[in-house]
Design a protein around this motif. Sequence first.
Motif, short mmCIF file in Angstrom:
data_model
loop_
_atom_site.label_atom_id
_atom_site.label_comp_id
_atom_site.label_asym_id
_atom_site.label_seq_id
_atom_site.Cartn_x
_atom_site.Cartn_y
_atom_site.Cartn_z
N LEU A 1 19.59 25.20 -24.28
CA LEU A 1 18.44 24.60 -24.96
C LEU A 1 18.34 25.06 -26.41
N GLY A 2 18.53 26.36 -26.64
CA GLY A 2 18.46 26.88 -27.99
C GLY A 2 19.56 26.30 -28.88
N GLY A 3 20.74 26.18 -28.32
CA GLY A 3 21.85 25.59 -29.06
C GLY A 3 21.57 24.14 -29.43
N LEU A 4 21.00 23.40 -28.51
CA LEU A 4 20.72 21.98 -28.78
C LEU A 4 19.62 21.82 -29.82
N VAL A 5 18.58 22.65 -29.75
CA VAL A 5 17.51 22.57 -30.75
C VAL A 5 18.06 22.95 -32.13
N ALA A 6 18.83 24.03 -32.18
CA ALA A 6 19.39 24.48 -33.47
C ALA A 6 20.30 23.41 -34.08
N ALA A 7 20.99 22.66 -33.22
CA ALA A 7 21.91 21.62 -33.69
C ALA A 7 21.21 20.29 -33.93
N GLY A 8 19.92 20.24 -33.68
CA GLY A 8 19.18 18.99 -33.90
C GLY A 8 19.43 17.94 -32.83
N LYS A 9 19.98 18.35 -31.70
CA LYS A 9 20.30 17.38 -30.64
C LYS A 9 19.22 17.30 -29.56
N LEU A 10 18.25 18.18 -29.67
CA LEU A 10 17.15 18.15 -28.70
C LEU A 10 15.85 18.12 -29.51
N ARG A 11 15.19 16.98 -29.43
CA ARG A 11 14.01 16.77 -30.28
C ARG A 11 12.74 17.03 -29.47
N PHE A 12 11.70 17.39 -30.20
CA PHE A 12 10.42 17.61 -29.52
C PHE A 12 9.28 17.37 -30.50
N GLY B 1 8.91 16.65 -19.75
CA GLY B 1 9.55 15.35 -19.54
C GLY B 1 10.49 14.96 -20.66
N SER B 2 10.12 15.26 -21.89
CA SER B 2 10.97 14.88 -23.02
C SER B 2 12.32 15.58 -22.96
N VAL B 3 12.33 16.81 -22.48
CA VAL B 3 13.60 17.55 -22.36
C VAL B 3 14.43 17.02 -21.20
N VAL B 4 13.77 16.68 -20.09
CA VAL B 4 14.49 16.14 -18.93
C VAL B 4 15.33 14.93 -19.34
N GLY B 5 14.67 13.98 -20.01
CA GLY B 5 15.37 12.75 -20.37
C GLY B 5 16.49 12.97 -21.37
N GLN B 6 16.25 13.83 -22.35
CA GLN B 6 17.30 14.07 -23.35
C GLN B 6 18.50 14.79 -22.74
N LEU B 7 18.25 15.76 -21.86
CA LEU B 7 19.36 16.43 -21.19
C LEU B 7 20.13 15.46 -20.30
N ALA B 8 19.40 14.55 -19.66
CA ALA B 8 20.06 13.56 -18.79
C ALA B 8 20.95 12.64 -19.62
N LYS B 9 20.45 12.21 -20.79
CA LYS B 9 21.26 11.36 -21.67
C LYS B 9 22.54 12.09 -22.10
N LEU B 10 22.40 13.37 -22.44
CA LEU B 10 23.57 14.14 -22.84
C LEU B 10 24.59 14.25 -21.71
N ARG B 11 24.12 14.07 -20.46
CA ARG B 11 25.02 14.12 -19.30
C ARG B 11 25.50 12.74 -18.88
N GLY B 12 25.23 11.74 -19.68
CA GLY B 12 25.78 10.42 -19.41
C GLY B 12 24.97 9.57 -18.44
N CYS B 13 23.71 9.91 -18.25
CA CYS B 13 22.86 9.15 -17.33
C CYS B 13 22.08 8.07 -18.07
N ARG B 14 21.55 7.11 -17.31
CA ARG B 14 20.52 6.22 -17.79
C ARG B 14 19.20 6.94 -17.58
N ALA B 15 18.43 7.14 -18.67
CA ALA B 15 17.16 7.88 -18.58
C ALA B 15 16.00 6.93 -18.81
N VAL B 16 15.10 6.86 -17.84
CA VAL B 16 13.92 6.00 -17.92
C VAL B 16 12.68 6.89 -17.83
N GLY B 17 11.79 6.73 -18.79
CA GLY B 17 10.56 7.52 -18.80
C GLY B 17 9.37 6.70 -18.33
N ILE B 18 8.33 7.42 -17.91
CA ILE B 18 7.04 6.80 -17.65
C ILE B 18 6.03 7.60 -18.47
#
Lengths: 332, 332
Positions: A289-300, A160-177
Amino acid sequence: MTNTYKRLVLASRPRGQVTPDNFRLEEVPVPEIADGQLLVRNHYLSLDPYMRMRMEDVKSYAAPQAIGETMIGGTVGEVVASKHPKFKVGDKVQGMFGWSEMGVSDGALLRKLDTTHVPLSAYLGAVGMPGMTAWYGLTQIMQPKPGETIVVSAASGAVGSVVGQLAKLRGCRAVGIAGGAEKCAYVVDELGFDACIDYKAGRLEADLAAATPNGIDAVFENVGGDVFDASLARMNPFGRIALCGMIAGYDGEPMPIKNSRVFLTMRLTMRGFIVSEHMDLWPQGLQELGGLVAAGKLRFRESVAQGLEAAPEAFIGMLKGKNFGKQLVKLI
Amino acid sequence: MTNTYKRLVLASRPRGQVTPDNFRLEEVPVPEIADGQLLVRNHYLSLDPYMRMRMEDVKSYAAPQAIGETMIGGTVGEVVASKHPKFKVGDKVQGMFGWSEMGVSDGALLRKLDTTHVPLSAYLGAVGMPGMTAWYGLTQIMQPKPGETIVVSAASGAVGSVVGQLAKLRGCRAVGIAGGAEKCAYVVDELGFDACIDYKAGRLEADLAAATPNGIDAVFENVGGDVFDASLARMNPFGRIALCGMIAGYDGEPMPIKNSRVFLTMRLTMRGFIVSEHMDLWPQGLQELGGLVAAGKLRFRESVAQGLEAAPEAFIGMLKGKNFGKQLVKLI
């Protein structure tokens, strides 16, 4: 190196909730490897909800886990002996060696890992199966457009954490539960979701309505039950639902979809999927995914249990939502 | 020609089941037509399950039917007066004039009909909206391959009967579900389905299992509830579900999908749809359907109520499955 290693086998199938005595610890001799084989010392074991379904003896996408066999599971580790031309001692590898400290392989299904910019454990999470599960569901099923609202349940988890972060990077409103104020704060403050609903607070429908003023265009569902029904009630026309899991029902509880009429009135599309059936897309997804983690743009975040013996309790806790982020077992 | 005509308006919204007093008969003057308009005498009114949902005041794909307005409905009839350059007296036309003996149009959304090889009433059934609903669901969502097994509920109805016959023409095994031995005999003997399950016989699961020895690859769902759950239990991996209706729940009964887990374990795709949102495909679909009816390769059956006054009772009966084939009202 000792001459033995430990592994956990399935001792019995759960009746309702999983209990520690469904597993049995074995200590077995380290095997000799033959030509073309290699021996791996596992550093981390991944614990994932799908394992719960494998413990059942029911018709599903995979054969059930056999009684008396090592529990299935993804691992990352290091080659400690090799008679295989393509692997040498010291290579970091990802495999499916199960709930076990060691494993022998002929190299098939084994992936060499580059840990220069991505930590070893991340290959079991954001840059592994959970990350790919998120990537596949989002890009292939939900297909959100910029400005659309997406909702993901179990939002603080490995998927779920990756879903929301990828959605934000694509310009969406991301809402978690998620379950609990602490997890929700993490989802918003650290992962950057626009909002997160605490389903344990008792105001699920009202809170979700407030967080999705323009309705919901796509859902990534990990939980099922009341949480899923609440999202369905907010769907916009032509909404898409990636059905990844229904963890709320894995102990055999009935898990009806009550808001079934919405599929018709809102012309929704729902698709269940198993990411391992779409290996053709893994190179593309893992590169992002690897590129985003290496760049610090995908947190976990990781919950790490210590030692193989701790795996059953960590697994049982994860099924109850007690973990916070990706659940791992450190084996060395 | 008389100076008045009759129409039925929605008098009140149903509470639970539809009752005759939800409708009110009105007799109104035949209007004068202006330049660019034409007057149609309707010959047949189509009664369809979707009308039940329009009677509710709920968020759905269409605005609810307004109280005091003529009930919505598809009609076929004949132009009896015209000040429109493209229509002349005697032209056969299909329109949405509702539960009414006459209607005025400016020509928009009106379709001229060729009744040389296709009877007028068929344009409300197999070569109209119900036929297109079947065609769309089958070709765009179910996408069955030769040799696959498809299941359709309400199989003797206007939509279901076309689904199964189109599937047979594409080399599939077609299994219907219908209510009663007489309907099932018709589905097999006259429509050519491979099997038909009588859900009223009390052996739904066992009979469906026997009729689908290789499982089910695609479902066209009109009914919902237990009938749908029975089909879900037989789905093969990567099965497709065209969700067209849930008539079993149109009076407000809860309509949970109990077998929700199957979506995950079998990686199913389900899509709800409204055929009127896909007008771009109607020419292609109607060409196939019209050709098949003209060639005698697509069979259908009609239940015809006599006179507009009979429409409410015929509609209520249809919602209970009392009709046999396409439900029409003959208005002339």
